[in-house]
Every structure is written in C-alpha cells, then in structure tokens.
Design an enzyme around this catalytic site. Structure first.
Site, mmCIF file in Angstrom:
data_model
loop_
_atom_site.group_PDB
_atom_site.id
_atom_site.type_symbol
_atom_site.label_atom_id
_atom_site.label_comp_id
_atom_site.label_asym_id
_atom_site.label_seq_id
_atom_site.Cartn_x
_atom_site.Cartn_y
_atom_site.Cartn_z
ATOM 1 C CG ASP A 52 40.389 14.658 -35.036
ATOM 2 O OD1 ASP A 52 40.085 13.638 -34.394
ATOM 3 O OD2 ASP A 52 39.522 15.478 -35.248
ATOM 4 C CG ASP A 95 42.035 0.123 -22.642
ATOM 5 O OD1 ASP A 95 42.437 1.330 -22.338
ATOM 6 O OD2 ASP A 95 42.981 -0.611 -22.408
ATOM 7 C CG HIS A 124 41.911 4.452 -30.007
ATOM 8 N ND1 HIS A 124 41.777 3.977 -31.274
ATOM 9 C CD2 HIS A 124 42.069 3.759 -29.327
ATOM 10 C CE1 HIS A 124 41.777 2.639 -31.141
ATOM 11 N NE2 HIS A 124 42.051 2.543 -29.908
ATOM 12 C CD GLU A 158 44.327 4.512 -26.276
ATOM 13 O OE1 GLU A 158 45.024 4.081 -26.899
ATOM 14 O OE2 GLU A 158 43.388 3.911 -25.506
HETATM 15 O O1 G3I Z 1 61.241 2.804 -23.006
HETATM 16 C C1 G3I Z 1 61.676 3.257 -24.121
HETATM 17 C C2 G3I Z 1 62.683 4.402 -24.309
HETATM 18 O O2 G3I Z 1 63.912 3.778 -23.580
HETATM 19 C C3 G3I Z 1 62.758 4.829 -25.741
HETATM 20 O O3 G3I Z 1 63.810 6.149 -25.503
HETATM 21 C C4 G3I Z 1 61.481 5.492 -26.162
HETATM 22 C C5 G3I Z 1 61.607 5.865 -27.640
HETATM 23 O O4 G3I Z 1 60.948 5.194 -28.589
HETATM 24 O O5 G3I Z 1 60.612 4.277 -26.193
HETATM 25 C C6 G3I Z 1 60.292 3.952 -24.989
HETATM 26 O O6 G3I Z 1 59.624 2.890 -24.915
HETATM 27 C C7 G3I Z 1 57.937 3.382 -25.343
HETATM 28 C C8 G3I Z 1 57.266 3.135 -24.150
HETATM 29 O O7 G3I Z 1 56.001 3.488 -24.180
HETATM 30 C C9 G3I Z 1 57.437 3.957 -22.745
HETATM 31 O O8 G3I Z 1 57.373 5.291 -22.936
HETATM 32 C C10 G3I Z 1 57.493 2.602 -26.468
HETATM 33 O O9 G3I Z 1 58.209 2.975 -27.590
HETATM 34 C C11 G3I Z 1 55.901 2.941 -26.801
HETATM 35 O O10 G3I Z 1 55.540 2.229 -27.770
HETATM 36 C C12 G3I Z 1 55.310 2.629 -25.444
HETATM 37 O O11 G3I Z 1 54.035 3.322 -25.510
HETATM 38 C C13 G3I Z 1 53.072 2.953 -24.558
HETATM 39 C C14 G3I Z 1 51.676 2.047 -25.223
HETATM 40 O O12 G3I Z 1 50.699 1.981 -24.435
HETATM 41 C C15 G3I Z 1 52.158 0.696 -26.058
HETATM 42 O O13 G3I Z 1 52.610 -0.058 -24.997
HETATM 43 C C16 G3I Z 1 52.663 4.018 -23.928
HETATM 44 O O14 G3I Z 1 53.724 4.616 -23.198
HETATM 45 C C17 G3I Z 1 51.442 3.970 -23.024
HETATM 46 O O15 G3I Z 1 50.780 5.420 -22.665
HETATM 47 C C18 G3I Z 1 50.289 3.238 -23.687
HETATM 48 O O16 G3I Z 1 49.241 3.031 -22.941
HETATM 49 C C19 G3I Z 1 48.106 2.474 -23.686
HETATM 50 C C20 G3I Z 1 47.833 0.924 -22.722
HETATM 51 O O17 G3I Z 1 48.647 0.203 -23.066
HETATM 52 C C21 G3I Z 1 46.522 0.767 -23.062
HETATM 53 N N1 G3I Z 1 45.415 1.578 -22.801
HETATM 54 C C22 G3I Z 1 45.611 2.521 -23.691
HETATM 55 C C23 G3I Z 1 46.805 3.461 -23.152
HETATM 56 C C24 G3I Z 1 47.158 4.721 -23.860
HETATM 57 O O18 G3I Z 1 47.411 4.687 -25.344
HETATM 58 O O1 9MR Z 2 42.196 0.163 -28.575
HETATM 59 C C1 9MR Z 2 43.661 -0.079 -28.080
HETATM 60 C C2 9MR Z 2 44.362 1.171 -27.369
HETATM 61 O O2 9MR Z 2 43.407 1.271 -26.228
HETATM 62 C C3 9MR Z 2 45.661 0.694 -27.170
HETATM 63 O O3 9MR Z 2 46.608 1.779 -26.573
HETATM 64 C C4 9MR Z 2 46.340 0.093 -28.212
HETATM 65 C C5 9MR Z 2 47.773 -0.213 -28.231
HETATM 66 O O4 9MR Z 2 48.044 -1.059 -27.330
HETATM 67 O O5 9MR Z 2 45.768 -0.937 -28.964
HETATM 68 C C6 9MR Z 2 44.422 -0.664 -29.588
HETATM 69 O O6 9MR Z 2 43.765 -1.757 -29.920
HETATM 70 C C7 9MR Z 2 44.110 -2.065 -31.134
HETATM 71 C C8 9MR Z 2 45.090 -3.456 -31.008
HETATM 72 O O7 9MR Z 2 46.264 -3.272 -30.364
HETATM 73 C C9 9MR Z 2 45.233 -3.887 -32.489
HETATM 74 N N1 9MR Z 2 44.108 -4.100 -32.991
HETATM 75 C C10 9MR Z 2 43.122 -2.826 -33.329
HETATM 76 C C11 9MR Z 2 42.898 -2.468 -31.795
HETATM 77 C C12 9MR Z 2 42.211 -1.029 -31.957
HETATM 78 O O8 9MR Z 2 41.059 -0.937 -32.721
#
Ligand code: G3I
Ligand code: 9MR
Length: 581
Positions: free
Chosen positions: A545, A186, A499, A554
């Site tokens: 992939d 993003d 992604h 991503e």
């Molecule tokens: O904190 C809990 C933990 O207690 C538990 O044991 C574990 C097992 O499920 O889950 C942990 O929470 C997870 C959290 O990350 C911390 O690691 C959530 O399930 C998981 O959904 C969450 O994912 C994050 C994701 O965003 C959704 O919020 C990723 O770490 C994080 O790297 C990712 O970051 C995204 C940004 O939001 C947007 N930009 C892209 C980026 C990469 O995908």
């Molecule tokens: O592209 C977004 C990515 O960077 C984030 O990690 C992800 C989870 O927050 O979300 C992606 O965006 C999606 C959105 O959450 C739901 N609609 C589709 C988007 C991707 O095409």
C-alpha cells in the site's frame, strides 16, 4: 529462581504474541484469519480462512464480545501461491443478522456484518468512482463532497499527432475529444481499455435493471429520469464517439499526453494532449461498445440508438479494410510530435476483437453477415476476459441473447467449459478461490472470473458457479493472503496510498472510496518502488500500500467495472433467491 521463572513467563508471552499477531499487515507463518470485511448475505455462503490455526475450533463473537457460534476448523492445506498452510472456516449455517468477528485461540479477524443487503454501499461507491474520474468537468462539493476539484481537461483542441495523420487529417491540426473518464491513476483516455470497461458496465445495467433503476448516488444527472449508471456510461460513450474519424470510420487509439503527468491535481495537469494513430483493436472495441449501447438504448432513446449503430457499422467496415493494424506507441525524433510513452494497450491479435464486435453487431442488427467472424465452434479456449482478450465478452452476449436460440445454446456450452475450468481451480484451492496466477491487475482477474461464473450460473443454474463467484468477491474484500480489503474506504484494513494522481494531490488522507486496487503482482515490482520495498515476493502476497506501487496499488476503470458487475449481480441473485413472500 524467581527471575528465571519471570524470564520464562515473558518468553512464553512473547512467543504467544508473535504466534497470534493478528494485527500484522502481511501474512507470514503467523496465524491470521482472513475474511470478507464488508460482510455476507446472512442466508448465503460464509467462508473465512485461517493460516496456521492455533486450535481446531473457532468462534463467532458479536459486537459486545459474546460467543454466538462455534465451529470446526477444517484440515489444513498448503497454498504454494502464498506459501501458507491454511484451513477453511465455514459458518454458512449461522444466519443471525448483526456485526461480528471471528476468533480462533487468541487470533481475531477483522469485523464483518451479516445482513440482507450487505453490498449496497459498495455498489454505489464502486460506480461513483467513475464520476470522480470524469474528464472535462469540475467536481462541485454538492456531488463530490470533500473530494471536490476545479474544472480540468477541456480536451476541445487536442493535437493530431504525426502518427494519426492520414488522407483526410493533417498532423498539427486539432480535434475536439471532450468528456470520458481518466483511465486510472493517470489522466489519459484509451479506447481499448474503455471498450471492455463500458461493455461491462452496460451489462451490469442490463443484467440488474431492477437494482440500477432504483439506485442513485448523487451525481449531477441524478434528478433526470435515466438510471445513474446509464448517465455515467454515456459520459464515456460521448468521448468514445469523438475518437472516430467521421471520414472513414477508423478509431484513434487514445487521447494522451506524451509522457505521464507528474503527481498533480487534474486542473494543473495541462501538458499538451495528442490524438494518436488508429488501430484495429480500438476500432473493433469501439464497434462492440457502440452496437451494445445501441441495443441497450433502443427502447428509451431510439434516435440516439440508431446513431450509435451507424457508428458501429462504420467502424466495422474500417476494420474489415484494415484487419491487422497493431498499435505501438509511436517513437519520434520530431519535437513537435514527440514519442508517446503513456499506457500502450498494445495488442496484435485481433480474432477476439472481431469475434466480440461481430457478435454485438449481429445482436444489434440480426444481420447474419456479421456471424462470418463468429466461428464459435472453432474457438477452443475461451478465456477470462481482459482488455487484450475480449472474446468471452461475445460469449456472455451470446449466452444471454434472445434472438438466436442455437447460438445461445452453443455459447452456453462454451461458457460451461470455461466455468468448469474455473470451478476445478476453486475446488482445489486451499483458499477456495478461483485465482491461481498473479498478473498486473490480479484483483480484476478475480472479478472477471466471477463475472464469467455469474453468467454461467444464470444460464445453466449450477449453484456451485454462484458460490465460486461469491468467493471472488470475498477474496477482494479480505479473504486473501495480504489481509487487505482491496476496495478503498471499505473494511478494517484497506488501501490508503493508492497510485491515483487525484487522491495523491489532495490533502485528504483517505483516498476516494470505492476503488479496487490492482492487487498482488510479483512480475513488475522491480520497476516501481523497488523489489526490496515489498513485504514479500511470494505471488499472492506481493502487494504494498504505497503510492509508488503502480504495479499493485493503482486503480483503473477496467478493474472497477467487473467489481460493479459482480457486486450488483450477487446482490440481485441473493434478492431473488431469498425474497420475502
Ligand atoms: O501478454 C502477456 C502474457 O502472455 C503473459 O503470460 C503475462 C505474464 O507476465 O504477461 C502478459 O503481459 C502483461 C500485459 O499487461 C497483459 O496482461 C504484461 O506482463 C504486463 O506488464 C502488462 O501490464 C499492463 C500495464 O498497463 C503495463 O503496460 C496492464 O495489463 C495494464 O492494465 C496497465 O494499464 C495501465 C495503463 O498502461 C496506463 N494507465 C494505468 C493502467 C493501469 O495500471
Ligand atoms: O503513473 C503511471 C501509471 O498510470 C502507469 O500504470 C504506469 C505504467 O505504465 O506508469 C506510471 O508512471 C510512471 C512511469 O511509467 C515511470 N515514471 C514514474 C511514473 C509514476 O510516477
């Protein structure tokens, strides 16, 4: 009779072929060899994995198909994470430089090299991804080659969201927050995730100065006197500085659109950008980065170093006055300041951020007042770092500090406890890797485990820590249950459909090279491509992939940073260990 014999023959052939389908993308019960597809230091440890081995010996073949080595397949063990029986192929005693592949029966591996400096191209490409993710610039062909793109995201008039309004700042006004790196696939910029990323890259530089002072990868600043890595880091630090409210020292959580942009190229992604609410985690992460950067730049740029330290102190002060401001994406019914639905990086435990920022401020100032928040003896479970859990960043800094020996010793003891835990996972693992759980960004978890182990090796000298760290790099480069080399542009089988909006929006099939994808993660597959799209729901194989797979495919700045740290540190350690006299 003849027809029957022919039928039997065909049946046999098809059975053999299906048993030995080494070109298959995903591991099943078929036999496959998984190996680091980039290569090994020719004098270092060399291990591959075979599932369901057809024979009990294996061979190394050179580029013309000559057998140059023969070894023994070790007894199989079952890995519940991949639901496979696997055996180790250890060929550490084969040291001839060259290009090779492995063979067991009819099963063949991807190619790899054995050489003196196998990771230089990987190190350069993995750092150059930050240049490709720069905001507030164009990427001219001169530096970006086929991935050149027009100017995007000036971010000079970013709207203050209602959630960010305060005593000194009104909603609807704007501030300038240019530069920085896009977080991931993003285009948003998040302070919390920038915290761990920028620190990790600063430490990669500090711990591998000799390498980075000589390496260059063709960025606009390559001709100045400063290391390219520092130039790259400063691109993000300049943005982070703009996220601090000069009036009170607090730091805004992110520069973001309300929703994720569609898959368009950067210059066409022009939705309104907002600055949102301050938070304790963002403010402390900011303090940690600024204090560390101040230390790193003290000799070469003392004035700037002082300015950064002032900012770190102001952030610390704000955090002491606001010790529990958890960030949540704001929900709103006001169309002028809509709900924010982008990456949350929400965190409501701040002890670890206080610990890390306290350590950095202490090391940068020598002022013991910052140690009040560093009760190292009270922390019983230092974990592997990630964006939400940064305590062990402080542990690394303390264990490698040279102003307080007593703290260095205590931190080293804690580093040993954590590393011993990782080592026992490594010893028990049929793949001989440290990972034993799979979450979003599991590949970065492996790299962060290796980063811990490399620091433990440096401080404590136990060679097993180094070997386990190397196994982490082997894992992401191909010795894993999917058979992918998880870094774009490297290896015989690597991700193509990441992604990543920029890679998706150009017409080039190959993605920008050097990116580490998130990797296997069985927990979130229902929400992106749909569970049935995935070839397997087994944790270590739950990867696809495909562009839709943001939960496994991503890329992100905080995932590449430990890859940079680990590959550069392994390079430096090998260079030191095997240096020519
Ligand atoms: O904190 C809990 C933990 O207690 C538990 O044991 C574990 C097992 O499920 O889950 C942990 O929470 C997870 C959290 O990350 C911390 O690691 C959530 O399930 C998981 O959904 C969450 O994912 C994050 C994701 O965003 C959704 O919020 C990723 O770490 C994080 O790297 C990712 O970051 C995204 C940004 O939001 C947007 N930009 C892209 C980026 C990469 O995908
Ligand atoms: O592209 C977004 C990515 O960077 C984030 O990690 C992800 C989870 O927050 O979300 C992606 O965006 C999606 C959105 O959450 C739901 N609609 C589709 C988007 C991707 O095409």
């Amino acid at each position: 009779m003849n027809r029957f014999l022919h039928f039997l023959q065909m049946l046999l052939i098809s059975l053999v072929v299906s048993q030995c389908a080494f070109t298959s993308k995903y591991g099943t019960s078929e036999s496959e060899i998984k190996v680091n597809q980039v290569g090994f230091h020719h004098q270092g440890l060399k291990v591959a994995i075979i599932s369901s081995p057809p024979e009990d010996t294996f061979q190394i073949l050179d580029s013309v198909g000559q057998v140059v080595y023969s070894g023994e397949v070790l007894p199989s063990k079952f890995w519940d994470m991949s639901e496979e029986d696997v055996s180790i192929l250890d060929f550490s005693d084969f040291m001839l430089e060259g290009s090779y592949y492995l063979k067991c029966g009819e099963v063949k591996s991807e190619k790899f090299v054995l050489k003196d400096n196998p990771y230089i191209d990987l190190i350069k490409a993995s750092v150059k991804t930050y240049y490709f993710n720069r905001a507030t610039t164009d990427l001219p062909e001169e530096f970006a080659g086929i991935y050149s793109r027009p100017y995007a995201h000036p971010d000079t008039a970013v709207m203050i969201h209602a959630s960010a309004a305060g005593d000194f700042i009104n909603a609807g006004t704007s501030i300038s927050t240019p530069f920085g790196w896009y977080d991931a696939g993003d285009f948003n910029k998040y302070v919390v995730n920038s915290g761990i990323t920028t620190y990790t890259l600063l430490m990669a530089y500090e711990h591998n100065r000799e390498l980075f002072d000589m390496l260059t990868w063709n960025i606009p600043e390559s001709t100045n006197k400063q290391a390219d890595l520092l130039d790259e880091i400063l691109w993000n630090i300049r943005w982070m500085e703009t996220m601090q409210d000069q009036k009170d020292g607090g730091v805004f959580h992110k520069t973001t659109t309300a929703n994720f942009e569609a898959f368009k190229e950067a210059s066409e992604a022009t939705s309104t950008r907002f600055v949102v609410k301050k938070g304790t985690a963002a403010t402390l992460d900011f303090a940690g980065v600024m204090a560390r950067a101040s230390l790193v730049l003290r000799q070469t740029d003392p004035n700037y170093s002082d300015q950064l330290l002032v900012k770190a102190k102001a952030a610390w002060k704000w955090a002491l006055e606001h010790p529990e401001v958890a960030f949540k994406n704001p929900i709103s019914t006001d169309p002028a300041y809509p709900s924010i639905q982008t990456g949350e990086y929400g965190d409501d435990h701040f002890q670890d951020e206080f610990f890390w920022a306290g350590v950095e401020l202490y090391l940068a100032t020598s002022d013991p007042k910052y140690l009040e928040h560093v009760p190292i003896q009270d922390v019983h479970h230092f974990g592997v770092p990630n964006w939400a859990s940064v305590e062990s960043l402080g542990l690394i800094s303390l264990a490698t500090n040279d102003i307080n020996y007593a703290l260095k010793k205590r931190a080293s003891d804690q580093l040993m406890v954590l590393s011993e835990r990782l080592i026992s996972q490594w010893r028990e693992s049929p793949y001989r890797v440290t990972i034993n759980k799979f979450v979003w960004g599991s590949n970065a978890e492996v790299m962060n485990q290796s980063m811990i182990l490399l620091n433990a090796y440096k401080v404590l000298g136990n060679l097993e820590y180094f070997e386990a760290a190397v196994s982490g790099l082997d894992y992401v480069l191909g010795r894993n249950a999917t058979g992918y080399c998880f870094v774009t542009g490297f290896g015989g089988l690597s991700p193509l459909k990441i992604h990543h909006r920029q890679s998706a929006a150009d017409d080039i099939e190959a993605p920008i090279p050097g990116f580490l994808v998130g990797g296997p993660n069985p927990r979130n597959i229902y929400q992106d491509c749909g569970a049935t799209a995935y070839p397997s729901s087994v944790p270590a194989k739950c990867y696809i992939d495909e562009e839709c797979s943001y939960s496994t495919n991503e890329v992100a700045i905080n995932w590449n940073a430990p890859l940079v740290y680990v590959s550069s540190s392994i390079h430096s350690i090998y260079s030191e260990r095997f240096k020519m006299n």
